[in-house]
Design a protein around this motif. Sequence first.
Motif, mmCIF file in Angstrom:
data_model
loop_
_atom_site.group_PDB
_atom_site.id
_atom_site.type_symbol
_atom_site.label_atom_id
_atom_site.label_comp_id
_atom_site.label_asym_id
_atom_site.label_seq_id
_atom_site.Cartn_x
_atom_site.Cartn_y
_atom_site.Cartn_z
ATOM 1 N N SER A 1 6.164 -1.997 -3.349
ATOM 2 C CA SER A 1 6.565 -0.701 -3.901
ATOM 3 C C SER A 1 5.794 0.397 -3.177
ATOM 4 O O SER A 1 4.768 0.127 -2.558
ATOM 5 C CB SER A 1 6.211 -0.640 -5.396
ATOM 6 O OG SER A 1 4.790 -0.705 -5.534
ATOM 7 N N PRO A 2 6.265 1.637 -3.275
ATOM 8 C CA PRO A 2 5.489 2.748 -2.701
ATOM 9 C C PRO A 2 4.071 2.789 -3.268
ATOM 10 O O PRO A 2 3.111 3.005 -2.521
ATOM 11 C CB PRO A 2 6.311 3.977 -3.087
ATOM 12 C CG PRO A 2 7.721 3.461 -3.085
ATOM 13 C CD PRO A 2 7.611 2.073 -3.682
ATOM 14 N N GLN A 3 3.922 2.553 -4.577
ATOM 15 C CA GLN A 3 2.568 2.544 -5.144
ATOM 16 C C GLN A 3 1.693 1.517 -4.427
ATOM 17 O O GLN A 3 0.542 1.773 -4.088
ATOM 18 C CB GLN A 3 2.612 2.221 -6.649
ATOM 19 C CG GLN A 3 1.230 2.153 -7.307
ATOM 20 C CD GLN A 3 0.543 3.521 -7.345
ATOM 21 O OE1 GLN A 3 1.120 4.500 -7.829
ATOM 22 N NE2 GLN A 3 -0.680 3.620 -6.817
ATOM 23 N N GLU A 4 2.292 0.341 -4.203
ATOM 24 C CA GLU A 4 1.489 -0.691 -3.563
ATOM 25 C C GLU A 4 1.261 -0.389 -2.086
ATOM 26 O O GLU A 4 0.272 -0.838 -1.507
ATOM 27 C CB GLU A 4 2.124 -2.073 -3.755
ATOM 28 C CG GLU A 4 1.084 -3.063 -4.200
ATOM 29 C CD GLU A 4 1.607 -4.441 -4.474
ATOM 30 O OE1 GLU A 4 1.232 -4.983 -5.523
ATOM 31 O OE2 GLU A 4 2.393 -4.983 -3.674
ATOM 32 N N LEU A 5 2.159 0.368 -1.485
ATOM 33 C CA LEU A 5 1.893 0.772 -0.094
ATOM 34 C C LEU A 5 0.656 1.660 -0.057
ATOM 35 O O LEU A 5 -0.158 1.593 0.865
ATOM 36 C CB LEU A 5 3.092 1.484 0.524
ATOM 37 C CG LEU A 5 3.855 0.600 1.514
ATOM 38 C CD1 LEU A 5 5.215 1.164 1.849
ATOM 39 C CD2 LEU A 5 3.061 0.329 2.785
ATOM 40 N N PHE A 6 0.497 2.483 -1.086
ATOM 41 C CA PHE A 6 -0.748 3.263 -1.174
ATOM 42 C C PHE A 6 -1.936 2.324 -1.367
ATOM 43 O O PHE A 6 -2.887 2.303 -0.582
ATOM 44 C CB PHE A 6 -0.674 4.285 -2.328
ATOM 45 C CG PHE A 6 -1.948 5.070 -2.485
ATOM 46 C CD1 PHE A 6 -2.136 6.277 -1.819
ATOM 47 C CD2 PHE A 6 -3.001 4.579 -3.276
ATOM 48 C CE1 PHE A 6 -3.333 6.977 -1.927
ATOM 49 C CE2 PHE A 6 -4.199 5.278 -3.388
ATOM 50 C CZ PHE A 6 -4.360 6.482 -2.720
ATOM 51 N N ASP A 7 -1.847 1.511 -2.418
ATOM 52 C CA ASP A 7 -2.986 0.664 -2.797
ATOM 53 C C ASP A 7 -3.369 -0.314 -1.681
ATOM 54 O O ASP A 7 -4.546 -0.503 -1.392
ATOM 55 C CB ASP A 7 -2.659 -0.154 -4.059
ATOM 56 C CG ASP A 7 -2.386 0.744 -5.268
ATOM 57 O OD1 ASP A 7 -2.809 1.918 -5.255
ATOM 58 O OD2 ASP A 7 -1.726 0.253 -6.216
ATOM 59 N N LEU A 8 -2.358 -0.947 -1.091
ATOM 60 C CA LEU A 8 -2.666 -1.981 -0.095
ATOM 61 C C LEU A 8 -3.080 -1.386 1.248
ATOM 62 O O LEU A 8 -3.755 -2.053 2.034
ATOM 63 C CB LEU A 8 -1.489 -2.941 0.075
ATOM 64 C CG LEU A 8 -1.165 -3.829 -1.127
ATOM 65 C CD1 LEU A 8 -0.122 -4.883 -0.740
ATOM 66 C CD2 LEU A 8 -2.398 -4.516 -1.708
ATOM 67 N N THR A 9 -2.690 -0.143 1.521
ATOM 68 C CA THR A 9 -3.199 0.477 2.751
ATOM 69 C C THR A 9 -4.692 0.742 2.586
ATOM 70 O O THR A 9 -5.479 0.489 3.507
ATOM 71 C CB THR A 9 -2.414 1.769 3.074
ATOM 72 O OG1 THR A 9 -1.028 1.433 3.190
ATOM 73 C CG2 THR A 9 -2.884 2.385 4.380
ATOM 74 N N VAL A 10 -5.093 1.181 1.401
ATOM 75 C CA VAL A 10 -6.530 1.343 1.133
ATOM 76 C C VAL A 10 -7.220 -0.014 1.276
ATOM 77 O O VAL A 10 -8.245 -0.151 1.955
ATOM 78 C CB VAL A 10 -6.777 1.910 -0.292
ATOM 79 C CG1 VAL A 10 -8.271 1.935 -0.613
ATOM 80 C CG2 VAL A 10 -6.159 3.297 -0.446
ATOM 81 N N LYS A 11 -6.616 -1.021 0.655
ATOM 82 C CA LYS A 11 -7.217 -2.362 0.696
ATOM 83 C C LYS A 11 -7.305 -2.880 2.132
ATOM 84 O O LYS A 11 -8.291 -3.515 2.524
ATOM 85 C CB LYS A 11 -6.394 -3.318 -0.177
ATOM 86 C CG LYS A 11 -6.985 -4.706 -0.245
ATOM 87 C CD LYS A 11 -6.227 -5.620 -1.198
ATOM 88 C CE LYS A 11 -6.705 -7.049 -0.979
ATOM 89 N NZ LYS A 11 -6.846 -7.841 -2.169
ATOM 90 N N ALA A 12 -6.257 -2.603 2.914
ATOM 91 C CA ALA A 12 -6.248 -3.062 4.311
ATOM 92 C C ALA A 12 -7.438 -2.473 5.072
ATOM 93 O O ALA A 12 -8.117 -3.178 5.818
ATOM 94 C CB ALA A 12 -4.932 -2.674 4.989
ATOM 95 N N PHE A 13 -7.691 -1.191 4.862
ATOM 96 C CA PHE A 13 -8.856 -0.585 5.515
ATOM 97 C C PHE A 13 -10.144 -1.246 5.040
ATOM 98 O O PHE A 13 -11.032 -1.541 5.847
ATOM 99 C CB PHE A 13 -8.898 0.925 5.272
ATOM 100 C CG PHE A 13 -8.100 1.684 6.292
ATOM 101 C CD1 PHE A 13 -8.629 1.936 7.557
ATOM 102 C CD2 PHE A 13 -6.821 2.123 6.015
ATOM 103 C CE1 PHE A 13 -7.894 2.603 8.520
ATOM 104 C CE2 PHE A 13 -6.070 2.795 6.975
ATOM 105 C CZ PHE A 13 -6.609 3.037 8.224
ATOM 106 N N ASN A 14 -10.240 -1.468 3.744
ATOM 107 C CA ASN A 14 -11.462 -2.088 3.216
ATOM 108 C C ASN A 14 -11.679 -3.483 3.796
ATOM 109 O O ASN A 14 -12.793 -3.832 4.193
ATOM 110 C CB ASN A 14 -11.404 -2.149 1.688
ATOM 111 C CG ASN A 14 -11.528 -0.757 1.069
ATOM 112 O OD1 ASN A 14 -11.908 0.210 1.747
ATOM 113 N ND2 ASN A 14 -11.199 -0.639 -0.208
#
Lengths: 383, 278
Positions: free
Chosen positions: A149-162
Amino acid sequence: MTEDGCLVGEFFFSGNEACTEGAISAGCRFFGGYPITPSTEIAERMSERLPEVGGAFIQMEDEIASMAAILGASWGGVKAMTATSGPGFSLMMENIGLGLMTETPCVVVNMQRAGPSTGLPTLTGQGDMMQARWGSHGCYGIIALSPDSPQELFDLTVKAFNLSETYRLPVLVMSEAAVGHMYEKVVIPPPGEIEVVHRRKPTVPPEKYLPFKPDADLVPPMANAGEGYHFHVTGLTHDERGYPASSVEVQDKLVRRLVDKVYKNADKIIEVEEDRVDDAEVVVCAYGISARVSRIAIEHARDMGIRAGLLRLITVWPFPEARVRDIARQVKAFIVPEINYGQIALEVERCAGGAARTILVPHMGGGVHNPETILDVIRQAVR
Amino acid sequence: MKAMTGPKEHPLDIYLRAERLPHIWCPGCGIGIILNSFFRGLMESKLDLDKVVMVSGIGCTGRAAGYVNLDSFHTTHGRAIPFATGMKLANPELKVVVFSGDGDLFAIGGNHFIHAARRNIDMTVICVNNFNYGMTGGQLGSTTPLGARTTTSRTGSIEQPMNIPYLAAASGAVYVARWTAAHVGKLERTITEALLKKGFSLVEVISPCPTYYGRMNKQAAGLEQMRYYRDNSVIKHGIDPKHAAIEYQGEIIVGKFVDIERPYLPYPQDREWQINLR
Ligand SMILES: Cc1ncc(C[n+]2csc(CCOP(=O)(O)OP(=O)(O)O)c2C)c(N)n1
Ligand code: SF4
Ligand SMILES: [Mg+2]
């Protein structure tokens, strides 16, 4: 908007917009990319957003250059990202390998479209999942996430950086046109509520610094260029000093660690979502947009009295082997709908190890499954 | 890892990772001479060595990054320039030097060269042009002179070679010079100038590869190639690099061809400049 330019609040965003904001919130301050449908909006929005937060945007001459540029930027001390789709992802493979070999934190977003080749440029696909795992030459561990989902695209992009900063490697956000171009509500929490991880810095003086000597978690602390460490980085097989060493022993030690730093930390990396797996006789294992479609099929199956459940892969690589193995002992079958001719299904089948059947529900791309199709397979599976 | 500092034998020792010696280059190869000129040019520039970065691609020349006592990056074949571009934009404080071979920079990496020059990215590119691919055994490259023999053009190349200074100038480089490995003093001064130049600077250095190009073209010893450079180089500062093409066993035009000013990236007052454009 916060003082440092991050958005906070509720927005009606496309997946691509959410992905961009996730990157900004995670501290990404460099983007090098080359336009390609369906990822282009990420580059466009980055070109506006990065100057606002003191970052740098550059449109490179191709995806080979884009990937090289984000590696250089990361060593320059800045969190860096690129976004692309199939043809560009193929061009990035060699330098993704350089990023893995040199343990360079960065994020690569692949908004998948239907291939092979130019395929269906504007229409969705999930055909690059194995390329994400094995696309660059040689052995390595990789991390790939799949938002639904778009929400998860936000969340997982943050997670990907982490994850990229924690484990020092390129992390792949394997999304697809159907999610990148989907508009939904996206909630962006205030900066203090978003976990943001930075690379671990060396604690020893330059003369003592061994740039590729790992800590206990198998990850070496990382100095940036320009900090006085005078270190060497090479894509050649190298020892802990970072110096080229062409021996079987050094190769063994290095490559094992590159793979093991992902596998031995897999429990900390892997995230899955489960829905009614506990009592399930059949489990649909899906990711991205296919997981959303599967939910509808599972709902109908439950209405019909079939005990169906969902195992949604949020982390696709490393593959949640242990969990699939466990579930296999309890269910009759796994059903794997994916927008390709069978990629993740092979992994499920491998981990199920004959304890449960694996049934692929393929789709050649350009659209998503009809939930009815998945439902039919669920019904056949329990017959 | 910063190389250990011990008693100094030579003023250039601080630039070398002594523990990595001996190097891989053949006897008579020009790369070491050119690297030495780079060190002297760098010393003269008085740049802060903590902020100077070397980025190389792949090839015999590309191995230079492994021997310099700077933050140094040995990347993929052809991709040193885009890697350096990302690094420079991420941290404009750095002085980024790309040191690589003719094949790396102008064959597989040619497109990146053109675009970095066009954007006028503030970096210095030093190209060691030995007219062939030394690392892989002396094959034809994009700078091999017409008629020259290589391991993939045994009867003589039938392709028109690239004129590097002409390409660099046409692409937008603000500083373009060429020397040979026989011009060490001039090369040093040019390297200092190039390092201090704001914008995209290119220094081409014609270099002997006795092992392959020399052997295939009747100059089997490095010295013979050096003698050829000495006897056949003509200094023509400021000429239009269009006239600096190199012919097989012919004259080599050397000198500084371009030294101009134009806006570069990352532009120091980037923000203001962009706002003014709006
Ligand atoms: C993608 C890729 N293709 C081919 C090679 C093999 N290769 C290594 S070095 C080289 C040519 C180097 O020539 P040049 O840049 O002129 O450097 P020199 O060795 O002459 O200094 C080639 C073709 C490679 N490493 N990577
Ligand atoms: S092969 Fe040629 S370029 Fe390479 S080290 Fe030997 S002489 Fe130098
Ligand atoms: Mg060469």
